[in-house]
Design a protein around this motif. Structure first.
Motif, mmCIF file in Angstrom:
data_model
loop_
_atom_site.group_PDB
_atom_site.id
_atom_site.type_symbol
_atom_site.label_atom_id
_atom_site.label_comp_id
_atom_site.label_asym_id
_atom_site.label_seq_id
_atom_site.Cartn_x
_atom_site.Cartn_y
_atom_site.Cartn_z
ATOM 1 N N LEU A 583 -70.272 -0.187 7.779
ATOM 2 C CA LEU A 583 -71.502 -0.539 8.482
ATOM 3 C C LEU A 583 -71.905 -1.956 8.111
ATOM 4 C CD1 LEU A 583 -73.507 2.730 7.661
ATOM 5 C CD2 LEU A 583 -72.219 2.264 9.747
ATOM 6 N N LYS A 584 -72.288 -2.723 9.122
ATOM 7 C CA LYS A 584 -72.733 -4.088 8.890
ATOM 8 C C LYS A 584 -73.703 -4.475 9.994
ATOM 9 C CE LYS A 584 -71.033 -8.801 8.109
ATOM 10 N NZ LYS A 584 -69.834 -9.698 8.088
ATOM 11 N N TYR A 594 -78.527 -4.021 0.290
ATOM 12 C CA TYR A 594 -78.977 -3.209 -0.838
ATOM 13 C C TYR A 594 -78.576 -3.924 -2.127
ATOM 14 C CZ TYR A 594 -74.086 -1.680 -0.946
ATOM 15 O OH TYR A 594 -72.717 -1.645 -0.998
ATOM 16 N N TYR A 595 -79.308 -3.615 -3.212
ATOM 17 C CA TYR A 595 -79.030 -4.232 -4.501
ATOM 18 C C TYR A 595 -77.785 -3.613 -5.122
ATOM 19 C CZ TYR A 595 -83.573 -6.516 -4.364
ATOM 20 O OH TYR A 595 -84.652 -7.302 -4.011
ATOM 21 N N ILE A 596 -76.890 -4.480 -5.561
ATOM 22 C CA ILE A 596 -75.675 -4.010 -6.238
ATOM 23 C C ILE A 596 -76.045 -3.242 -7.489
ATOM 24 C CG2 ILE A 596 -73.536 -4.745 -7.363
ATOM 25 C CD1 ILE A 596 -73.522 -7.145 -5.450
ATOM 26 N N THR A 605 -77.139 -8.906 -3.928
ATOM 27 C CA THR A 605 -77.184 -7.853 -2.902
ATOM 28 C C THR A 605 -75.882 -7.819 -2.121
ATOM 29 O OG1 THR A 605 -78.115 -9.334 -1.235
ATOM 30 C CG2 THR A 605 -79.677 -8.146 -2.647
ATOM 31 N N ARG A 606 -75.744 -6.733 -1.376
ATOM 32 C CA ARG A 606 -74.585 -6.566 -0.510
ATOM 33 C C ARG A 606 -75.048 -6.003 0.826
ATOM 34 N NH1 ARG A 606 -69.339 -2.621 -1.518
ATOM 35 N NH2 ARG A 606 -67.936 -3.639 -0.050
ATOM 36 N N GLY A 607 -74.511 -6.508 1.917
ATOM 37 C CA GLY A 607 -74.930 -6.047 3.238
ATOM 38 C C GLY A 607 -73.862 -5.296 3.987
ATOM 39 N N SER A 775 -83.092 -4.549 2.210
ATOM 40 C CA SER A 775 -82.969 -4.917 3.613
ATOM 41 C C SER A 775 -84.245 -5.571 4.108
ATOM 42 C CB SER A 775 -82.662 -3.675 4.458
ATOM 43 O OG SER A 775 -83.816 -2.865 4.566
ATOM 44 N N SER A 776 -84.230 -5.930 5.368
ATOM 45 C CA SER A 776 -85.424 -6.505 5.985
ATOM 46 C C SER A 776 -86.424 -5.434 6.394
ATOM 47 C CB SER A 776 -85.019 -7.324 7.216
ATOM 48 O OG SER A 776 -84.312 -6.505 8.139
#
Length: 829
Positions: A583-584, A594-596, A605-607, A775-776
């Motif tokens: 998912l992206k 989300y925070y690693i 973070t990683r998206g 996230s936003s």
């Protein structure tokens, strides 16, 4: 619908001589020259008769020769008419004497509920209705023959010369005349079935074993087959409500009948050495789902000997002009009356005007060779999951000549040959292809179905204009395997998307099905609380051409799945699945980050989400009716309960999967008939996520930013307005089917239908998941219960419904929608 019906009725019917010996039609008036509805018309000395319609008109036909016709109604002088000819049309019959009993008889209004002998008899029927016929025995069995026929009707002579029928003139040799309506008709489909019926009243069990089946015509058209399934629907005249075409009609023998029908004791006589009363019934009000007609009832057992009834022309039902039902009961001994003949004829038409053209659907059921009190083991009544025997459909013509209960008439015999010839005519093939395409949404090319056509165009903020093309294999409705795929292109993001899936039924008897697929596409996730693994499924929200607000919160999905399912018991499915998805975010202003390390935000973070899952579900759909025995089946209607339980295990580390968690989801939908006041649909959903998950795997309460009504969404909620990792959602919607509007004079003729509903959801988000979110989207859970309510008007111009919805809570949110109007198109009876 307007494109399909003209193609179905594009044939001419000529009035040719028929086998009936006596035919008569006309109009009955009172002595003030007003038409007399619901008058009793019958051949003298017989029980062969009809009731005049709302306009005083009647048509009566018999295979016997009669010379006298009797017309009667309580409060009027009975009149006998000499019939000089075998065929007598357009009689004008005047009944006099109404003034003598004017204070008692109001033939077009309500009859008295007090001191009414007809209602006294009706109460005796109620007392005995569960003790008559087959219910008198512990067990029973009988042989059954069922014939279903579709006929084109009322095509005028101008059409015969139309270029529309060039090359098909030979079909006009097969026209006939209905013995109910007097209209000419042309058979286009016939289905015959022989079966054995078994029942056990001590355990309320019933089973029907089909021995032979034969048809000709549109036997591969799913829509025609769905019509047939509705014609096959069982009904018992003694029940309070009779289900016909997805509507619940009040039976004239119902305990609530005195509130919706007028009853008149019209006559009494001996029928097969049994003294019987004749009771006429007709609706108290217009536009309700009721009948008009009459029945003969025995004076000691109070069992029905014969009943004839027709749906009121004012009944709030679409695409159906008339429904006629005739049932005959045979006296087995002094106290047993058994249903031996059941005939139902439906006149499908675009409107209810007398001259309108359409299609007859006729079903005749005969029963014989009854046996009683022969006990069978309970396992005998266990329903077959997917019984399909090709030999049933391949019986010889000689077998049918020897075994059908009644001989086909000359026109019915010609249907098989006529339709075999008709299907070789190029122009007919073109018409048939058009009908099948509009009905199914697929255009068939050999063994390939192109479509679905109605998903070809879409729009969203990421893709802009979206075009889609695809198709599926299709060898027939009983295909044991199917491959389906599509590709789509967005003109704004300039990207191709695709999806492909395959299903294979490795065991027909237990419906063991293996399935696999892959999809790379853009999707609006979070538009359904209860997740499914339909690999090619796409929400309406993802490509709605018309939508309000921001529609950019879309996600790039790469989803692969493999599943295996089994149906060990009828309507009970177990499925296990393995799936992997990435998912992206698909739009710069929308984030799934989300925070690693939630305890150390500085770690970054990683998206991008990668997730492997194992799933197991139970799907139970009692009383569901389906079409076909292949890898895919179609529902006849949606009025069945559904219970769905889904468990998902996310496994970290497999294929670089990111998270470890468990999801438990429950879905329950129940339609309930509410005593003649329509249907209540209740939908309950509940779920919980155990473990920490990011936004892409979170439970999102489904909003609806389109201008259309979407089931199981919240009308005044935006996408991602509420999220929850544990939730309970409850929806109530009641469709009165016009019961209230039918009591308002200036509204009743519009045949509108009223709908009311209320929806609510409660949910929370754990602190751990709030902490994980980068996230936003600011997480907001409906901890104080979000709810909204709506009121709607359905059946506008027969095809449109409009809802008005109001928000009941969370009114102080800055982006709260307090009121909205949404609509939906649909074709419903």
């Amino acid at each position: 619908m307007k494109d399909k019906i003209p193609a179905l009725i594009g044939l001419l019917l000529l009035a040719l001589p028929v086998m009936a010996q006596t035919k008569v039609s006309g109009v009955v008036y009172d002595d003030t020259n007003q038409t007399l509805p619901y008058a009793n018309v019958y051949f003298k000395g017989t029980s062969e008769g009809v009731i005049t319609d709302e306009n005083g008109k009647f048509y009566l036909e018999s295979a016997n020769s009669y010379t006298e016709l009797v017309v009667s109604f309580v409060g009027f002088t009975t009149k006998e008419i000499k019939l000089e000819k075998a065929i007598t049309y357009n009689l004008n019959i005047v009944l006099g004497g109404a003034k003598q009993l004017k204070e008692v008889v109001i033939y077009s209004g309500k009859t008295s509920k007090k001191n009414n002998p007809a209602i006294d008899i009706l109460r005796k029927i109620w007392e005995r209705r569960r003790k008559n016929g087959l219910r008198m025995f512990r067990q029973y069995r009988y042989d059954k023959y069922e014939k279903v026929e579709f006929d084109l009707n009322s095509v005028d002579s101008a059409m015969m010369n139309s270029k529309l029928f060039k090359g098909m003139e030979f079909i006009f040799k097969h026209v006939d005349t209905s013995n109910v309506t007097g209209k000419t008709y042309l058979p286009i489909f016939i289905n015959e079935a022989l079966s054995e019926v078994y029942g056990d009243n001590t355990t309320n069990s019933k089973k029907e074993v089909i021995k032979a089946n034969k048809n000709s015509g549109f036997n591969n058209n799913q829509q025609i087959i769905a019509f047939i399934k509705d014609l096959y629907a069982d009904y018992d005249i003694y029940d309070n409500y009779l289900k016909l075409f997805d509507k619940d009609f009040v039976s004239p023998l119902s305990r609530t009948g005195i509130n919706v029908y007028n009853y008149v004791l019209a006559d009494s006589t001996y029928i097969e050495n049994k003294w019987c009363y004749n009771i006429v019934f007709y609706p108290r009000r217009k536009n309700e789902l009721t009948f008009k007609g009459n029945f003969w009832v025995n004076d000691t057992t109070f069992a029905i000997k014969k009943i004839d009834m027709a749906v009121s022309k004012n009944a709030n039902i679409n695409w159906v002009k008339d429904i006629y039902i005739e049932q005959e009961f045979e006296v087995l001994n002094d106290s047993v009356f058994l249903l031996t003949r059941d005939h139902m004829m439906t006149d499908f038409a675009l409107n209810k005007k007398e001259e309108s053209k359409g299609v007859y659907g006729k079903r005749t059921t005969l029963a014989r060779n009854h046996q009683f009190n022969i006990e069978k083991p309970q396992d005998f009544y266990k329903q077959d999951v997917n019984y399909y025997d090709e030999t049933i459909n391949n019986k010889s013509d000689q077998f049918w000549e020897d075994n059908r209960f009644e001989t086909l008439n000359k026109d019915e015999k010609g249907i098989y040959q006529m339709l075999d010839t008709l299907k070789t005519v190029p122009r007919f093939q073109q018409y048939y292809t058009l009908i099948a395409t509009l009905g199914s949404g697929y255009y068939q090319i050999g063994n390939f179905d192109y479509g679905p056509l109605f998903s070809s165009v879409g729009y969203n903020d990421v893709e802009g204009l979206r075009l889609r093309t695809g198709g599926r294999t299709f060898f027939g409705q009983n295909d044991p395997w199917r491959i389906e795929g599509y590709t789509a292109y967005g003109f704004k993001d300039n990207r191709f998307k695709y999806g492909i899936s395959g299903k294979w039924m490795v065991d027909r008897k237990r419906r063991i099905i293996l399935a696999a697929g892959n999809r790379r596409d853009i999707e609006q996730i979070g538009v359904s609380l209860t997740a499914t693994n339909d690999v090619l499924g796409r929400s309406f929200a993802s490509s709605a051409i018309f939508a309000s607000g921001d529609n950019s919160k879309l996600t790039n999905i790469n989803f692969s799945t493999f599943s295996a399912e089994i149906e060990p018991l009828k309507h009970l499915v177990f499925r296990t699945s393995l799936s992997y998805r990435t998912l992206k975010s698909a739009f710069p202003t929308f984030s799934l980050d989300y925070y690693i390390d939630p305890n150390n935000p500085a770690a970054g973070t990683r998206g991008f989400v990668q997730q492997y899952e194992y799933g197991f579900l139970i799907d139970y759909t009692p009383f569901r009716r389906t079409i076909g025995y292949g890898v895919e089946r179609s529902d006849v209607d949606t009025n069945y309960a559904r219970l769905f339980l889904n468990f998902t295990q996310g496994i970290k580390g497999v294929f670089s999967s990111d998270f470890e968690y468990q999801k438990l989801q429950f879905f329950y939908r129940q339609p309930v008939l509410v005593g003649g006041f329509g249907r209540l649909f209740t939908t309950l959903e509940a779920g919980k996520i155990f473990g920490e998950v990011p936004l892409g795997l979170m439970g999102v309460v489904p909003g609806n930013q389109s201008y259309f009504i979407i089931d199981n969404t919240y009308n005044l909620m935006n996408y991602y307005e509420f999220v929850a990792d544990q939730y309970v959602s409850l929806h109530f919607e009641h469709n009165f089917n016009g019961r209230l509007f039918s009591r308002i004079p200036w509204l009743r003729d519009l045949n509108l239908r009223e709908i009311v509903g209320i929806k609510g959801v409660w949910g929370t988000v754990s602190d751990a998941n709030v902490k994980l979110n980068a996230s936003s989207i600011v997480y907001r859970a409906p901890e104080d219960i979000y709810w909204e309510y709506h009121a709607g008007i359905g059946n506008i111009f027969k095809v449109f419904r409009i809802d008005f919805a109001w928000r009941g809570s969370y009114l102080d949110l800055p982006d709260a929608n307090r009121f909205t109007v949404k609509g939906v198109f649909g074709f419903h009876f």
